[in-house]
Design an enzyme around this catalytic site. Structure first.
Site, PDB file in Angstrom:
ATOM      1  N   VAL A 128       0.747  -1.188   0.055  1.00  0.00           N
ATOM      2  CA  VAL A 128       0.052   0.131   0.039  1.00  0.00           C
ATOM      3  C   VAL A 128       0.960   1.106  -0.024  1.00  0.00           C
ATOM      4  O   VAL A 128       0.117   2.418  -0.120  1.00  0.00           O
ATOM      5  CB  VAL A 128      -0.962  -0.001   1.225  1.00  0.00           C
ATOM      6  N   TYR A 129       2.169   1.114   0.489  1.00  0.00           N
ATOM      7  CA  TYR A 129       2.893   2.409   0.505  1.00  0.00           C
ATOM      8  C   TYR A 129       3.085   3.058  -1.069  1.00  0.00           C
ATOM      9  O   TYR A 129       3.840   2.443  -1.829  1.00  0.00           O
ATOM     10  CB  TYR A 129       4.259   2.119   1.065  1.00  0.00           C
TER      11      TYR A 129
END
Length: 330
Positions: free
Chosen positions: A61-62
């Protein structure tokens, strides 16, 4: 650099882990106010490797997976794959700016397999050393999740399993289900823990110690609040809404602890960061996850190895802590 076995595993990791949430394409994810582009990220990753850091933590998700891309390319250019421990996570969607579609998030078998394949491609590797589940999935039976994770380990795509940000009863339930079925159990816990947030001292940390689970907490410096004056202005402090939600509501009581960290740092002629890291290690933490936006912070971390706090120091730092609202285990 100093190294430690990660809990009851045979895995050797550096005594701090480089967190990579600050690396990524600002057009693709959250926290765009303080994300480092690829060139800036590579400088820090190379510095970390030169200092002997072998443990790197990122997530799908980063910055919508661009953190994994930056890290993977840097590791291929600057290190041998077998010399580093790469950790990533699944649960959240990897689509840009928090968007999501059915079955590309959560911990169903389909979602886990889908996200792991995408993470492997972005990292440019055949296997992930530690795969964390980023959150607890209230919509998927834990039996399905643990079975899928076990299959990934048996396939060789994942070496160890980790969990992050959950209640102890949930973690214990997952471990029980795995043990009952002869599946791979979680080997490491990435929980929220620092001088300003110690709620996991009640149950999670003792449970992990009792059962041999490694401790690699995130936010060990409370997003910088432990190691700078509370009124200090940084790009992250102004734009990181996640950190603001964690710490701003307890500002008054936390400031008293920060003042003690500063006073002890002056007494020993060291930095506040070194005090905070020494405190964590003496609390039995194996490898706290530190994120940086400048090379100089890595040199600062190294100075913590020369510092040992007395029991009196530890009591002094602990004395003003008051219970906080639980943050992270959502």
């Amino acid at each position: 650099m100093e190294y430690v076995k990660l809990g009851a595993t045979g895995l050797d990791v550096s005594k701090f882990c480089l967190g990579c949430m600050s690396f990524g394409d600002a057009t693709r994810g959250f926290h765009s106010g303080w994300l480092l582009d690829e060139d800036q990220s590579r400088v820090i990753i190379k510095k970390a490797l030169d200092l002997g850091i072998n443990f790197f933590d990122t997530a799908n998700v980063y910055a919508a997976g661009s953190s994994e891309e930056y890290l993977g390319r840097a590791i291929r250019d600057f290190a041998n794959r077998e010399d580093v421990v790469l950790a990533t996570k699944c649960f959240f969607s990897d689509l840009p700016n928090g968007k999501s579609k059915p079955n590309n998030h959560g911990l169903s078998q389909k979602a886990i397999f889908h996200q792991v394949e995408r993470s492997l491609k972005r990292l440019g590797t055949d296997y992930i050393d530690i795969l964390y589940i980023h959150r607890w999935d209230y919509q998927t039976p834990i039996e399905e999740t643990m079975s899928a994770l076990n299959d990934l380990v048996r396939s060789g795509k994942v070496r160890y399993l980790g969990a992050s940000a959950m209640y102890t009863w949930q973690f214990q339930k997952a471990q029980y289900i795995a043990e009952k079925n002869g599946w791979t159990k979680f080997a490491v816990m990435q929980n929220h823990y620092n001088l300003l947030y110690r709620e996991d001292e009640r149950e999670m940390i003792p449970f992990c110690r009792e059962t041999g689970v490694g401790l690699a907490p995130y936010s060990p410096l409370a997003s910088g609040r432990v190691v700078r004056d509370w009124i200090a202005d940084t790009a992250r402090s102004k734009t990181d809404t996640t950190a603001q939600s964690k710490y701003d509501s307890t500002q008054e009581q936390d400031m008293a602890i920060v003042k003690r960290v500063a006073g002890l740092a002056d007494q020993y002629d060291v930095t506040r960061t070194q005090i905070a890291l020494a405190w964590l290690w003496q609390k039995g933490i194996h490898s706290p996850i530190v994120g940086v936006t400048k090379e100089k912070y890595l040199d600062d971390f190294m100075g913590a190895f020369d510092l040992h706090l007395t029991q009196e120091d530890m009591d002094y730092l602990d004395e003003n802590y008051l219970p906080h609202k639980v943050v992270g285990a959502l």
